[in-house]
Design an enzyme around this catalytic site. Sequence first.
Site, PDB file in Angstrom:
ATOM      1  CE1 TYR A 193      -4.044  -2.205   4.868  1.00 51.48           C
ATOM      2  CE2 TYR A 193      -3.798   0.143   4.440  1.00 51.48           C
ATOM      3  CZ  TYR A 193      -3.940  -1.142   3.981  1.00 51.48           C
ATOM      4  OH  TYR A 193      -3.967  -1.380   2.619  1.00 51.48           O
TER       5      TYR A 193
ATOM      6  CB  SER B 133      -0.896   0.019   1.245  1.00 51.57           C
ATOM      7  OG  SER B 133      -1.542   1.273   1.386  1.00 51.57           O
TER       8      SER B 133
END
Length: 273
Positions: free
Chosen positions: A146, A133
């Site tokens: 995350y 990501s």
Amino acid sequence: MNKTILITGASTGIGQASALYFAERNWNVVATMRSPEKQETLKNNEHILVLPLDVEQPENIHQAIKEGIAHFGKIDALLNNAGYGQHGIFEATSPEQIQKQFSVNLFGSMNVIRAILPHFRERKDGTIINVTSGVGRVTVPLVSVYAASKFALEGFCESLSFELASQNIKVKIIEPGNIATNFEQTTKENFAKDDALTDYKEYLEGMDKIFQSIYSGGGSTPEDVAACIFEAATDESDVLRYVIGDDLKPLIDIRNNGTDESYMQVLRKLFTP
């Protein structure tokens, strides 16, 4: 013989788009997901084998790999795409939620890689592609857990790339920015909050407006990411990281080319309500 890729998390979004993208280019695809009985888009494609796979269940992973090899003869590439985003105030995030985040995003990817490596080593060939990501290198507020899982995955992949080069196995990292999928809706439903933590109320309201503005600007499509993944699987280069998205690339450039102080000043300006 056509090449074959095994994809985790292929039920929707980037995983499903990648399965279709590779199949349209005459690759065989082992499209895996936790609930294959719910999948309608991929199941009637002659190039695609849909199988159950839960990245938290090692025996489940070995079975999917075994069936994929039996069906197509070999596996040439792995796309670790399965994952989810645990967003929210860290103080409101439970230990169980933190464990689950790492269990899927980090340990799950490790489980699949560990299971596929004997096949790649035997063939002295293979490509491992991991979807991380943008927040694996450029963090934003309210994604601390995350981001931690993605930072860890990035470090793991970078180190792994050196040792697997000795086996002629390539490691690639895909870093998407904002993607137009149901991912953000899923993270909102799973957002960690605690009504007793009233000190954060004003901050959360301000951040909600900032993120609404960011997401309203759209982003890359799952097909954009699939095209980048295909490039990573076929370009035969030693490139490690592939950055996707006009929203992310400038921030990566600032992080890579400036000082840490200048990078933090830019981020604080962007994400201070």
